[in-house]
Design an enzyme around this catalytic site. Structure first.
Site, mmCIF file in Angstrom:
data_model
loop_
_atom_site.group_PDB
_atom_site.id
_atom_site.type_symbol
_atom_site.label_atom_id
_atom_site.label_comp_id
_atom_site.label_asym_id
_atom_site.label_seq_id
_atom_site.Cartn_x
_atom_site.Cartn_y
_atom_site.Cartn_z
ATOM 1 N N SER A 1 87.011 19.937 51.727
ATOM 2 C CA SER A 1 87.310 20.000 49.868
ATOM 3 C C SER A 1 87.351 18.417 49.491
ATOM 4 C CB SER A 1 87.936 21.005 49.677
ATOM 5 O OG SER A 1 87.483 21.139 48.150
ATOM 6 N N HIS B 1 83.055 27.736 52.376
ATOM 7 C CA HIS B 1 83.845 26.220 51.680
ATOM 8 C C HIS B 1 84.954 25.869 52.639
ATOM 9 C CE1 HIS B 1 84.294 22.978 49.356
ATOM 10 N NE2 HIS B 1 86.259 23.492 49.182
ATOM 11 N N ASP C 1 78.261 27.290 51.869
ATOM 12 C CA ASP C 1 79.008 27.123 50.397
ATOM 13 C C ASP C 1 77.850 26.233 49.037
ATOM 14 O OD1 ASP C 1 81.361 25.284 49.287
ATOM 15 O OD2 ASP C 1 81.269 23.947 50.134
#
Length: 484
Positions: A179, A461, A404
């Site tokens: 991320s 994610h 994601d």
């Protein structure tokens, strides 16, 4: 906006030496070993350590380090640093819910061993960064920071870890995360690569924020072709945001484009879809924009996610400015149940086992103070990756779960393509063996000279959470320098 430059390495080295003054070099610090970890039916056969890495005299970064387990060849296994994103979310989340040796159960008290733990392949250091995240703290409790400062402090924390654990100093080193780690890791890597005392071998980033523009632009295509945007909205986006075959959904000056993008953001972020995994349910059901819990404002922020500029960022800043937000605010990633890890990490016996200071803060998955005070200096990572690639020394992997929406695969694929490296292997499926011994498509991979882009089929994610076996296979090939 021109990114701020990194501090000179020589100065960082001096600071690192100063931060570690007064403690002799030796084996692992005896006060840091975790002798007994609550929640396990049987204590592990590998050693683990938890404590603080002291930097700049007033910064204390909490770490949790798990030695490699397995076949007795631990001395040959590399050292891996793992960083979760945010900015402001704890890397302990990666340990407890993704690829650590044990995973937290729904009761918030029990740990179960993870068959696909990454410490079966490497020694893994989970660092709670920046200062103010998790159990990391500073004496002055000023948690304002920025991209280059975080890279500097992470570099010094890594040096401090290796001073406390000198036996790991000569090992192959891999920097990994996910991320907003897409910013943390390249900025850290360009400092590490200049240090001859560190044996950097590679960088791996999962569902990373590599470039705001490609991420924003690609999200609109991802949403439309996954059935989230209707024909009318898609037509408006094409009419108002696109010209001469090129679309700008990122920072268009057109008011009509901005209004269309507000509708996109409402569907993707605020309708109750799980932004981290389009096909997963939303924990807790469809959320509102915000709610109160025990007198505290609980915001449905994006946690590990970035913000669409400028609309999404402006909305978030307005929310943080509410009067209630200035008192007690907790940042909960949307559609994510944070209760179990929070309950476990705040248990007094767990705090004691992990050597948390008596007056240490309450552990939260994501820190409001850090998120509020964080200044984003970089909008894309091209310069950093090109610097790493120019050495022809490091193996780099950007991987994405393909469902994601927070940091979607298409944006990262566009970003890797934009680096214009020589294609070594054209885009193709990559194969792994499932629990039944059958070959399965793990996703797709495109390999360039020293950098690869890889998707993981059916993952969101947090790739190791959604597809643990495929993620383990991918990671094993990466650190052992095998082809995908």
């Amino acid at each position: 906006m021109r990114p701020a430059g990194a501090a000179p390495l020589a100065w960082l080295l001096l600071l690192g030496l100063a931060a570690g003054a007064g403690v002799g070099v030796g084996a692992a610090p005896p006060g840091h070993e975790v002798a007994f970890l609550p929640g396990l039916a049987k204590q592990p056969g590998f050693r683990q350590f938890s404590g603080y890495l002291d930097v700049d005299q007033d910064k204390h970064l909490h770490y949790w380090f798990v030695e490699a387990q397995g076949d007795g060849a631990a001395e040959k296994k590399p050292l891996v640093l793992w960083l979760n994103g945010g900015p402001g979310c704890s890397s302990v989340t990666g340990l407890l819910t993704e690829h650590g040796p044990f995973t937290i159960q729904d009761d918030g008290a029990t740990l179960e061993y993870n068959d696909y733990a990454w410490n079966k392949l490497a020694h893994v250091l989970y660092l709670e960064s920046p200062v103010g995240v998790g159990y990391s703290y500073s004496d002055g409790k000023d948690y304002r920071t920025n991209d280059t400062e975080v890279a500097r402090v992470n570099y010094l924390a890594l040096k401090e870890f290796l001073r406390l654990f000198p036996e790991y100093g000569g090992k192959d080193l891999y920097l990994t995360g996910e991320s907003y780690g897409g910013i943390y890791l390249p900025t850290l890597a360009v400092l590490v690569m200049e240090d001859p005392g560190l044996n950097l071998k590679g960088v791996a980033v999962g569902n990373g924020l590599s470039c705001y523009e490609t991420n924003d632009n690609s999200l609109v295509y991802f949403a439309y072709y996954h059935g989230l945007l209707g024909t009318r909205l898609w037509t408006d986006l094409q009419n108002f945001c696109c010209s001469k075959g090129k679309c700008n959904f990122h920072d268009s000056s057109s008011l009509n484009c901005t209004l269309a993008m507000v509708e996109v953001i409402r569907i993707v972020d605020e309708s109750g879809l799980n932004i981290y995994n389009l096909y997963a349910p939303c924990a807790g059901g469809v959320p509102g924009s915000y709610r109160y819990d025990d007198g505290k404002l609980v915001t449905h922020d994006l946690g590990n996610n970035f913000m669409l500029q400028p609309v999404r960022y402006s909305w978030r800043q307005n929310l943080l400015a509410l009067p209630a937000g200035k008192k007690g605010v907790r940042l909960d990633p949307p559609c994510t149940n944070t209760t179990a890890p929070s309950t476990y990490m705040n248990d007094p016996q767990v705090r004691k086992a992990l050597h948390i200071v008596d007056d240490g803060p309450e552990w939260e998955m994501c820190s409001f103070a850090v998120s509020r005070g964080y200044k984003r200096l970089f909008t894309k990572m091209n310069e950093h990756y090109l610097k790493l690639l120019s050495t022809m020394k490091y193996r780099i992997l950007l991987y994405n779960g393909d469902v994601d929406m927070a940091c979607n695969f298409l944006g990262d694929e566009w970003f890797v393509n934009s680096l214009k490296q020589k294609v070594e292997v054209s885009r193709r499926p990559w194969i792994y063996t499932d629990e039944k011994g059958q070959d399965q498509i793990g996703g797709f991979v495109k390999e360039f000279t020293n950098i690869s882009f890889l998707t993981v089929k059916g993952a969101g994610h947090m790739v190791p959470t959604d597809q643990p076996r495929a993620a383990f296979n991918m990671f094993e090939r990466f650190i052992n320098r095998k082809p995908f």
